[in-house]
Design a protein around this motif. Structure first.
Motif, short mmCIF file in Angstrom:
data_model
loop_
_atom_site.label_atom_id
_atom_site.label_comp_id
_atom_site.label_asym_id
_atom_site.label_seq_id
_atom_site.Cartn_x
_atom_site.Cartn_y
_atom_site.Cartn_z
N VAL A 1 11.03 5.12 -75.38
CA VAL A 1 9.65 5.44 -75.78
C VAL A 1 9.53 5.52 -77.29
O VAL A 1 10.52 5.69 -78.00
N VAL A 2 8.33 5.39 -77.76
CA VAL A 2 8.08 5.48 -79.19
C VAL A 2 6.84 6.35 -79.43
O VAL A 2 5.98 6.46 -78.57
N THR A 3 6.77 6.93 -80.59
CA THR A 3 5.62 7.78 -80.90
C THR A 3 4.62 7.02 -81.76
O THR A 3 4.98 6.07 -82.45
N TYR A 4 3.40 7.48 -81.74
CA TYR A 4 2.35 6.83 -82.53
C TYR A 4 2.73 6.87 -84.01
O TYR A 4 2.57 5.89 -84.74
N GLY A 5 3.20 8.01 -84.44
CA GLY A 5 3.58 8.16 -85.84
C GLY A 5 4.73 7.22 -86.19
O GLY A 5 4.79 6.67 -87.28
N LYS B 1 -0.50 8.98 -64.68
CA LYS B 1 0.10 7.70 -64.29
C LYS B 1 1.19 7.30 -65.27
O LYS B 1 2.21 6.75 -64.89
N GLN B 2 0.95 7.61 -66.51
CA GLN B 2 1.93 7.28 -67.54
C GLN B 2 3.25 7.97 -67.26
O GLN B 2 4.31 7.39 -67.40
N VAL B 3 3.14 9.21 -66.86
CA VAL B 3 4.36 9.97 -66.54
C VAL B 3 5.11 9.31 -65.40
O VAL B 3 6.33 9.16 -65.44
N GLN B 4 4.36 8.89 -64.41
CA GLN B 4 5.00 8.26 -63.25
C GLN B 4 5.72 6.98 -63.66
O GLN B 4 6.83 6.70 -63.23
N LEU B 5 5.07 6.21 -64.51
CA LEU B 5 5.66 4.96 -64.96
C LEU B 5 6.96 5.23 -65.73
O LEU B 5 7.96 4.55 -65.56
N LEU B 6 6.91 6.23 -66.57
CA LEU B 6 8.09 6.55 -67.37
C LEU B 6 9.22 7.05 -66.49
O LEU B 6 10.37 6.67 -66.66
N GLU B 7 8.87 7.86 -65.52
CA GLU B 7 9.90 8.37 -64.61
C GLU B 7 10.49 7.22 -63.81
O GLU B 7 11.68 7.20 -63.51
N ALA B 8 9.64 6.26 -63.50
CA ALA B 8 10.10 5.09 -62.73
C ALA B 8 11.07 4.25 -63.55
O ALA B 8 11.86 3.48 -63.01
N GLU B 9 11.02 4.43 -64.85
CA GLU B 9 11.92 3.66 -65.72
C GLU B 9 13.20 4.42 -66.00
O GLU B 9 14.04 4.00 -66.80
N GLY B 10 13.33 5.56 -65.39
CA GLY B 10 14.57 6.31 -65.53
C GLY B 10 14.50 7.40 -66.58
O GLY B 10 15.49 8.03 -66.91
N SER C 1 13.61 11.00 -68.19
CA SER C 1 13.66 12.36 -67.63
C SER C 1 12.70 13.28 -68.39
O SER C 1 12.79 13.41 -69.60
N PHE C 2 11.83 13.89 -67.65
CA PHE C 2 10.88 14.81 -68.26
C PHE C 2 11.42 16.23 -68.19
O PHE C 2 11.76 16.73 -67.13
N LEU D 1 12.77 13.25 -77.18
CA LEU D 1 12.64 12.13 -78.12
C LEU D 1 13.97 11.82 -78.78
O LEU D 1 14.29 10.68 -79.06
N ASN D 2 14.72 12.83 -79.01
CA ASN D 2 16.01 12.65 -79.67
C ASN D 2 16.93 11.73 -78.86
O ASN D 2 17.87 11.16 -79.38
N GLN D 3 16.61 11.62 -77.60
CA GLN D 3 17.48 10.84 -76.73
C GLN D 3 16.81 9.58 -76.22
O GLN D 3 17.46 8.58 -75.94
N HIS D 4 15.53 9.64 -76.09
CA HIS D 4 14.83 8.49 -75.48
C HIS D 4 13.99 7.72 -76.48
O HIS D 4 13.48 6.67 -76.16
#
Length: 125
Positions: A26-30, A86-95, A97-98, A105-108
Motif C-alpha cells: 500500500v501507499v499513502t497519499y502523501g 470494500k477497500q478493507v476487504q480488497l486489501l485483506e484479500a491481498e494478504g 493484515s489490519f 505502514l512500516n511493513q506494508h
DNA sequence: CGCTTGACCGGAA
DNA sequence: ATTCCGGCCAAGC
C-alpha cells in the motif's frame, strides 16, 4: 501546447504510480505526492504535503485499471468514504493484515524506486 | 465569476 | 487518544 490542462498530467502521474504498486502493498497519499517528480503548478520546493489533496482528487477520478484500494492515508487507515469498507476487504484479500483497523505502514508500505522515501526504521526485531 | 467541498497532512490544544 | 486549525489546489454549483 506544453503543459496541457495541468491537473490531468498530475493525475496521470498519480495513476501511474498507483499502478506500479504490487499486490499486498500500500501507499499513502502523501507518499505519492512526495514521490512524484514535480507537481507542475506547484512551485513548492520540498513541501508536497498540500499536494496530497490533489492525489485524493486524482484518485477520485481514477479509472478502473487503477488499484485505488491500495492507496490509504498517512494514518495507515482507509479514507473515510462509503467504499472504505470494500477497500478493507480488497486489501485483506491481498494478504494484508489490519491491526486495530489500521495497516502497519512500516511493513506494508511499498517503496518504489525512490529510496529517499524510506523510513529510518531499521530494527525489525 | 465567487463560494463551498474534498478519497489529505501535520501540528497544537 | 481525540478534536481543532491552517494550508494548498482543483472541481462542482
Amino acid at each position: 501546447m506544453s503543459v496541457p490542462a495541468g491537473q490531468l498530467a498530475y493525475y496521470k502521474q498519480v495513476w501511474s504510480f498507483v499502478r506500479q504498486v504490487p499486490t499486498g502493498k500500500v501507499v499513502t497519499y502523501g507518499q505519492i505526492a512526495q514521490s512524484l517528480p514535480e507537481p507542475l503548478t506547484l512551485d513548492i520546493d520540498e513541501q508536497a504535503l498540500p499536494a496530497a489533496r490533489l492525489v485524493g482528487s486524482a484518485m477520485a477520478a481514477s479509472p478502473a485499471d487503477v488499484p485505488w484500494h491500495r492507496v490509504i492515508n498517512s494514518q495507515g487507515k482507509v479514507s473515510n468514504r462509503p467504499e472504505a469498507n470494500k477497500q478493507v476487504q480488497l486489501l485483506e484479500a491481498e494478504g494484508l493484515s489490519f491491526l486495530q483497523g489500521r495497516i502497519d505502514l512500516n511493513q506494508h508500505q511499498w517503496h518504489g524506486s525512490n529510496q529517499a522515501d524510506q523510513p529510518k526504521l531499521q530494527q525489525l526485531f
